[in-house]
Motif scaffolding. Structure first.
Motif, PDB file in Angstrom:
ATOM      1  N   ARG A  59     -38.762 -25.247 -12.532  1.00  0.00           N
ATOM      2  CA  ARG A  59     -39.322 -25.436 -11.110  1.00  0.00           C
ATOM      3  C   ARG A  59     -40.764 -26.387 -11.327  1.00  0.00           C
ATOM      4  NH1 ARG A  59     -36.578 -22.435  -7.249  1.00  0.00           N
ATOM      5  NH2 ARG A  59     -34.589 -22.102  -7.974  1.00  0.00           N
ATOM      6  N   GLU A  60     -41.370 -26.337 -12.715  1.00  0.00           N
ATOM      7  CA  GLU A  60     -42.593 -26.973 -12.732  1.00  0.00           C
ATOM      8  C   GLU A  60     -42.373 -28.569 -13.278  1.00  0.00           C
ATOM      9  OE1 GLU A  60     -45.246 -24.618 -14.979  1.00  0.00           O
ATOM     10  OE2 GLU A  60     -44.520 -22.761 -14.017  1.00  0.00           O
ATOM     11  N   LEU A  61     -41.061 -28.728 -13.485  1.00  0.00           N
ATOM     12  CA  LEU A  61     -40.876 -30.055 -13.931  1.00  0.00           C
ATOM     13  C   LEU A  61     -41.330 -31.192 -12.982  1.00  0.00           C
ATOM     14  CD1 LEU A  61     -39.509 -31.060 -16.663  1.00  0.00           C
ATOM     15  CD2 LEU A  61     -37.170 -31.202 -15.343  1.00  0.00           C
ATOM     16  N   GLU A  62     -42.111 -32.329 -13.650  1.00  0.00           N
ATOM     17  CA  GLU A  62     -42.613 -33.140 -12.808  1.00  0.00           C
ATOM     18  C   GLU A  62     -42.079 -34.725 -13.189  1.00  0.00           C
ATOM     19  OE1 GLU A  62     -46.818 -33.246 -13.537  1.00  0.00           O
ATOM     20  OE2 GLU A  62     -47.205 -31.294 -12.576  1.00  0.00           O
ATOM     21  N   GLU A  63     -41.572 -34.797 -14.652  1.00  0.00           N
ATOM     22  CA  GLU A  63     -40.861 -35.779 -14.910  1.00  0.00           C
ATOM     23  C   GLU A  63     -39.876 -35.515 -15.547  1.00  0.00           C
ATOM     24  OE1 GLU A  63     -43.338 -39.080 -16.875  1.00  0.00           O
ATOM     25  OE2 GLU A  63     -45.117 -38.145 -15.777  1.00  0.00           O
ATOM     26  N   LEU A  64     -38.520 -35.904 -15.281  1.00  0.00           N
ATOM     27  CA  LEU A  64     -37.244 -35.923 -15.876  1.00  0.00           C
ATOM     28  C   LEU A  64     -36.431 -37.152 -16.017  1.00  0.00           C
ATOM     29  CD1 LEU A  64     -34.845 -34.180 -16.971  1.00  0.00           C
ATOM     30  CD2 LEU A  64     -34.074 -34.153 -14.500  1.00  0.00           C
ATOM     31  N   ASP A  65     -36.277 -37.591 -17.441  1.00  0.00           N
ATOM     32  CA  ASP A  65     -35.647 -38.839 -17.862  1.00  0.00           C
ATOM     33  C   ASP A  65     -34.320 -38.640 -18.772  1.00  0.00           C
ATOM     34  OD1 ASP A  65     -34.830 -41.161 -18.786  1.00  0.00           O
ATOM     35  OD2 ASP A  65     -36.838 -41.653 -19.873  1.00  0.00           O
ATOM     36  N   LEU A  66     -33.446 -38.755 -18.206  1.00  0.00           N
ATOM     37  CA  LEU A  66     -31.800 -38.636 -19.008  1.00  0.00           C
ATOM     38  C   LEU A  66     -31.012 -39.981 -18.997  1.00  0.00           C
ATOM     39  CD1 LEU A  66     -30.749 -35.254 -17.385  1.00  0.00           C
ATOM     40  CD2 LEU A  66     -31.899 -35.604 -19.579  1.00  0.00           C
ATOM     41  N   GLY A 118     -32.146 -30.692  -6.320  1.00  0.00           N
ATOM     42  CA  GLY A 118     -33.103 -30.613  -5.251  1.00  0.00           C
ATOM     43  C   GLY A 118     -34.092 -29.466  -5.274  1.00  0.00           C
ATOM     44  N   ASN A 119     -33.685 -28.542  -6.095  1.00  0.00           N
ATOM     45  CA  ASN A 119     -34.569 -27.199  -6.473  1.00  0.00           C
ATOM     46  C   ASN A 119     -35.852 -27.597  -7.294  1.00  0.00           C
ATOM     47  OD1 ASN A 119     -32.926 -25.739  -5.094  1.00  0.00           O
ATOM     48  ND2 ASN A 119     -31.833 -25.088  -6.813  1.00  0.00           N
ATOM     49  N   LEU A 120     -35.583 -29.033  -7.893  1.00  0.00           N
ATOM     50  CA  LEU A 120     -36.768 -29.222  -8.773  1.00  0.00           C
ATOM     51  C   LEU A 120     -38.091 -29.630  -7.814  1.00  0.00           C
ATOM     52  CD1 LEU A 120     -34.803 -31.064 -11.735  1.00  0.00           C
ATOM     53  CD2 LEU A 120     -35.598 -28.595 -11.595  1.00  0.00           C
ATOM     54  N   SER A 121     -38.505 -28.849  -6.933  1.00  0.00           N
ATOM     55  CA  SER A 121     -39.446 -29.308  -5.990  1.00  0.00           C
ATOM     56  C   SER A 121     -40.705 -30.110  -6.469  1.00  0.00           C
ATOM     57  CB  SER A 121     -39.783 -28.300  -5.306  1.00  0.00           C
ATOM     58  OG  SER A 121     -40.292 -27.058  -5.735  1.00  0.00           O
ATOM     59  N   SER A 122     -41.052 -29.777  -7.754  1.00  0.00           N
ATOM     60  CA  SER A 122     -42.259 -30.695  -8.122  1.00  0.00           C
ATOM     61  C   SER A 122     -42.036 -31.878  -8.608  1.00  0.00           C
ATOM     62  CB  SER A 122     -43.027 -29.797  -9.487  1.00  0.00           C
ATOM     63  OG  SER A 122     -43.059 -28.622  -8.949  1.00  0.00           O
ATOM     64  N   LEU A 123     -40.774 -32.434  -8.950  1.00  0.00           N
ATOM     65  CA  LEU A 123     -40.367 -33.822  -9.432  1.00  0.00           C
ATOM     66  C   LEU A 123     -41.284 -34.821  -8.662  1.00  0.00           C
ATOM     67  CD1 LEU A 123     -36.717 -34.102 -10.476  1.00  0.00           C
ATOM     68  CD2 LEU A 123     -38.592 -34.145 -11.923  1.00  0.00           C
ATOM     69  N   SER A 124     -41.794 -35.770  -9.665  1.00  0.00           N
ATOM     70  CA  SER A 124     -42.534 -37.082  -9.011  1.00  0.00           C
ATOM     71  C   SER A 124     -41.464 -38.222  -9.652  1.00  0.00           C
ATOM     72  CB  SER A 124     -43.929 -37.183  -9.576  1.00  0.00           C
ATOM     73  OG  SER A 124     -44.055 -37.182 -10.727  1.00  0.00           O
ATOM     74  N   SER A 125     -40.914 -38.010 -10.839  1.00  0.00           N
ATOM     75  CA  SER A 125     -40.183 -39.049 -11.528  1.00  0.00           C
ATOM     76  C   SER A 125     -38.813 -38.485 -11.945  1.00  0.00           C
ATOM     77  CB  SER A 125     -40.967 -39.695 -12.564  1.00  0.00           C
ATOM     78  OG  SER A 125     -40.327 -40.619 -13.114  1.00  0.00           O
ATOM     79  N   LEU A 126     -37.809 -39.368 -11.455  1.00  0.00           N
ATOM     80  CA  LEU A 126     -36.371 -38.755 -11.945  1.00  0.00           C
ATOM     81  C   LEU A 126     -35.370 -40.220 -12.207  1.00  0.00           C
ATOM     82  CD1 LEU A 126     -33.960 -37.100 -12.169  1.00  0.00           C
ATOM     83  CD2 LEU A 126     -33.540 -37.337  -9.760  1.00  0.00           C
ATOM     84  N   SER A 127     -35.045 -39.959 -13.657  1.00  0.00           N
ATOM     85  CA  SER A 127     -34.480 -41.252 -14.234  1.00  0.00           C
ATOM     86  C   SER A 127     -33.052 -40.659 -14.728  1.00  0.00           C
ATOM     87  CB  SER A 127     -35.223 -41.830 -15.261  1.00  0.00           C
ATOM     88  OG  SER A 127     -34.617 -42.811 -15.827  1.00  0.00           O
ATOM     89  N   LEU A 128     -32.032 -41.033 -13.997  1.00  0.00           N
ATOM     90  CA  LEU A 128     -30.708 -40.638 -14.625  1.00  0.00           C
ATOM     91  C   LEU A 128     -29.939 -42.232 -14.917  1.00  0.00           C
ATOM     92  CD1 LEU A 128     -29.774 -37.983 -12.172  1.00  0.00           C
ATOM     93  CD2 LEU A 128     -30.843 -37.674 -14.471  1.00  0.00           C
ATOM     94  N   GLY A 129     -30.472 -43.264 -14.772  1.00  0.00           N
ATOM     95  CA  GLY A 129     -29.890 -44.531 -14.759  1.00  0.00           C
ATOM     96  C   GLY A 129     -28.927 -44.755 -16.087  1.00  0.00           C
ATOM     97  N   LYS A 130     -28.190 -45.850 -16.003  1.00  0.00           N
ATOM     98  CA  LYS A 130     -27.463 -46.416 -17.254  1.00  0.00           C
ATOM     99  C   LYS A 130     -26.773 -45.209 -18.038  1.00  0.00           C
ATOM    100  CE  LYS A 130     -30.077 -50.429 -17.790  1.00  0.00           C
ATOM    101  NZ  LYS A 130     -31.016 -51.352 -18.527  1.00  0.00           N
ATOM    102  N   ASN A 131     -25.850 -44.220 -17.321  1.00  0.00           N
ATOM    103  CA  ASN A 131     -24.861 -43.396 -17.564  1.00  0.00           C
ATOM    104  C   ASN A 131     -23.600 -43.584 -17.025  1.00  0.00           C
ATOM    105  OD1 ASN A 131     -26.372 -41.046 -19.191  1.00  0.00           O
ATOM    106  ND2 ASN A 131     -27.828 -41.233 -17.691  1.00  0.00           N
TER     107      ASN A 131
END
Length: 790
Positions: free
Chosen positions: A191-198, A212-225
């Protein structure tokens, strides 16, 4: 600055200092072996040690760092450290809070035992190394961890559910690895995650529905999978989202237009999925985007008007859609735009001059493969920051504006496949930065231009109307690696000055009007891997010296750069854009084919066909073992085919047709294991066509035609001394008769034997004279004939 402390001691009249912090980062330091660090390992009071950017080379001293038990902060990033991470050494650093080993060449697996002991670790960065294997589960027991970056390695396997244990994580970066299977649902516990890059892995299945529960997210990268399904509706709760990257997956369903309601959203990359874009949807964005990519998203009609409200855009990619209409005037007034991609659409009209006047920050402009027309704006040179300019595949006409030579930063210029004309080229600064220039397939005329920077690497001028002799001052372009002048009207002889461009790897002069002989000094071009002189009027012999020094065709050189122009778009780590330059068109295996530029180093070709060469084939050609295609057809070559051509171990296509060659086809051709196309037709060859190896599959009679002395099964002509070919049995003979005949034999032999014995017995009883023809009749027994046929 070295930081010391002076502990007080009531029993002593003196004080002593201990070193607790050593910032030793020196970005310009020379290469230093890691064993020089040994003196540091005796300073056991150290709490902070920064050795980043020191060019440290070698393995991490395991026992040495294990002595520094008071370390809280250790930074070894931006060095040349190799080898594996020592498990025992780091396992002693139980007070460590910050560990950075990024930007090195560390390999092997992440040690489970060592990192499992670092229970106070808050910051761990192992990115940009060569680590492999899976992530040890012990890493997910570090309950204080807030920063974890393992990106740009070779890690693999599944992401475990235990990842949800790291509930204090604020940044998690696992991108650019080889992780597979799905994204664990437990990731929603962070829940404290601000940046997630997979991004840039091989993750599959659907995006977790509760992301959507990752309410602190400011950056989400799931591209090229390889993610499937739709964009989860729960993502509408990510109202702090600043950057979203879902590009290059297999996502389906309707485009999530609610993304434009995120007020903080600045970066949006959704290109390359299977999302359905509703072209009738009225979009009123609440965000102020800086970077937007909707490449290959199904957009139709004019460039969407709502984009005109996004005046802060620095990056816009709308390529590979079905957009048409003119270049919008409002887009020409985007002052902050640095990267614009509109290629592979149906846009038309001319380019507004105002666009180049206002584009002082523009670095990349890609408008390839549209229907733009008219003359190029005279003020195109006002865009002085341009790094890449791609206008190929349009209908531009007229001359090239002289101002284009004033773009001092220009590296890649592609104006090919237009209707540009004229005989005066812009005079580029000899010290300029242009490395790749393609003017092919236009209507330029006059002499071959040479007014290019001295460091240019690729110059493509094919498919125009250039005439006259090759200019002597081409030699000043001494760093050229690829020179393409095919399909023009160039005449005269090959000048020796051309042969001074020693870096040439590709030289294509096909289909001109060149005369004279092949210079012996052509062997000076030792890096050549593709040489095409076909369809000219060259005469004389194939000089032996010509092949002796062509080391680029003798053995494939390792680690050459590819034909892909790679551009890192800073300061955004997300972007590394590749521009594949145009294909090289060659005659390959009896047809014209394009060799992809990104794989150009895989091809080695020598084409001297369609000339007037008259000599024997030099045996030294057999030394060019890297060749994949050799074409000497349509000349006046005579003598025997050298057996040494059987040493061309990589050759796939060999064409010697339409010459005056005599003698047999060498048996050594059976060694050509990669051969797929062979043509020796229209010569004076004799003897048996070799068998075995790939020669057994070279069975098209057309490739041996008009050689009256050849024989062999490949052309259905028996050689002297061969047994006659057995006639083919009909299909029902092959399937049904053998079983019937064999069955008849099984019954007929015993019955016939008893019947014959009975006749002989009776004949001997009533007539004692011996039977005179019984043996001869048995010799022609029908069963024996059947047995021979089978």
């Amino acid at each position: 600055m070295v930081t010391c402390s002076s502990p007080s001691n009531s029993n002593s009249s003196s004080t002593s200092s201990v070193v607790i912090e050593l910032p030793l980062s020196f970005p310009s330091a020379p290469l230093m072996p890691s064993n020089l660090l040994t003196p540091l390992f005796f300073i056991r009071s150290l709490r902070v040690l920064d050795l980043s950017s020191n060019s440290i080379n070698g393995q991490i001293p395991a026992l040495g760092f294990g002595n520094l038990v008071n370390l809280v902060h250790l930074d070894l990033s931006l060095n040349s450290i190799n080898g594996q991470i020592p498990a025992l050494g780091f396992g002693n650093l139980i007070n460590l809070v910050h560990l950075d080993l990024s930007w090195n060449s560390i390999n092997g697996q992440i040690p489970a035992l060592g990192f499992g002991n670092l229970s106070n670790l808050v910051h761990l960065d192992l990115s940009l190394n060569r680590l492999n294997g899976s992530i040890p589960l012990q890493l997910f027991q570090l309950k204080y961890l807030q920063f974890l970056d393992l990106s740009s390695n070779r890690l693999s396997g599944e992401l475990p559910e235990e990842i949800g244990n790291l509930t204090k994580l604020q940044r998690l970066s696992l991108g650019s690895n080889k992780f597979s299977n799905g994204i664990p649902s437990s990731i929603s516990y962070l829940r404290e995650l601000e940046e997630l890059d997979l991004g840039k892995n091989s993750l599959s299945m659907e995006i977790p529905s509760d992301i959507g529960n990752l309410s602190s997210l400011s950056s989400l990268s799931l591209g090229k999978n390889k993610l499937t399904g739709g964009v989860p509706a729960s993502m509408q709760k990510l109202n702090k989202l600043n950057s979203l990257d879902l590009e290059g997956n297999l996502l389906t369903g309707e485009f999530p237009f609610w993304l434009f309601d995120f007020k903080d959203l600045q970066d949006l990359y959704l290109q390359g999925n299977n999302l359905t874009w509703n072209n009738n949807m009225k979009i009123v964005p609440k965000c102020r985007l800086s970077r937007l990519s909707l490449r290959s998203s199904g957009l139709q009609g004019d460039i969407p008007e709502w984009i005109s409200t996004q005046t802060n855009l620095t990056y816009l990619d709308l390529s590979m859609n079905q957009l048409h209409g003119p270049f919008p005037q409002w887009l020409a007034e985007f002052h902050f735009l640095s990267y614009l991609f509109l290629s592979h659409n149906k846009l038309s009209g001319s380019l507004p001059t105002a666009f180049f006047r206002s584009s002082q920050l523009l670095r990349i402009l890609a408008l390839s493969h549209n229907n733009f027309s008219g003359e190029l704006p005279e003020n195109i040179g006002d865009a002085k920051s341009l790094f890449i300019l791609m206008l190929d595949g349009n209908n531009f006409s007229g001359p090239i504006p002289q101002s284009i030579s004033q773009i001092s930063n220009l590296r890649l210029l592609d104006l090919s496949r237009n209707r540009l004309s004229g005989n005066i080229f812009p005079g580029f600064d000899p010290q300029g930065n242009l490395r790749y220039a393609d003017f092919s397939s236009n209507q330029f005329s006059g002499e071959v231009p040479t007014t290019f920077p001295l460091n240019i690497r690729t110059l493509a001028l094919e498919g125009n109307k250039f005439s006259g002799a090759l200019p002597l001052n081409l030699k000043k372009l001494r760093n050229l690696e690829r020179l393409e002048l095919q399909d023009n009207s160039i005449s005269g002889e090959l000048p020796n000055s051309l042969l001074q461009i020693s870096h040439l790897r590709v030289l294509n002069l096909r289909n001109n009007s060149l005369q004279g002989s092949i210079p012996k000094t052509l062997s000076n071009l030792q890096n050549l891997q593709i040489l095409d002189l076909s369809s000219n009027n060259l005469t004389g012999e194939i000089p032996i010296e010509f092949v002796n020094n062509l080391t680029g065709m003798i053995e494939a050189p390792p680690n050459r750069t590819s034909g892909v122009f790679t551009v890192a778009i800073f300061p955004f780590k997300h972007f590394i854009t590749e521009f594949a330059v145009n294909e090289l068109i060659v005659n390959w295996k009896k047809s014209k084919q394009g060799l992809p530029s990104h794989n150009i180093d895989m091809y080695f070709l020598l084409d001297l066909s369609n000339n007037q060469l008259s000599s024997e084939i030099p045996a030294s050609l057999g030394a060019l073992k890297a060749l994949k295609m050799l074409n000497l057809s349509f000349n006046k070559l005579f003598g025997k085919i050298p057996a040494s051509l059987g040493d061309l171990q990589n050759v796939e296509g060999l064409d010697l047709s339409h010459n005056k060659l005599c003698g047999p086809i060498p048996i050594a051709f059976t060694k050509l294991q990669q051969l797929t196309t062979l043509d020796v037709s229209n010569n004076k060859l004799t003897g048996r066509i070799p068998v075995n190896g790939q020669m057994n599959s070279m069975a098209d009679p057309n490739f041996y035609a008009n050689n009256s002395g050849l024989c062999g099964f490949q052309i259905r002509v028996p050689c002297p001394g061969d047994l006659p070919l057995a006639p083919k049995l009909q299909e029902h003979d092959n399937k049904e008769e053998p079983s019937i005949l064999l069955g008849a034999m099984g019954i007929g032999y015993p019955v016939g034997f008893l019947f014959t014995i009975g006749i002989i017995f009776l004949a001997g009883y009533f007539n004692p004279s011996p039977p005179s023809n019984s043996h001869r009749r048995r010799r022609h027994h029908p069963h024996r004939l059947i047995k021979q046929r089978i």
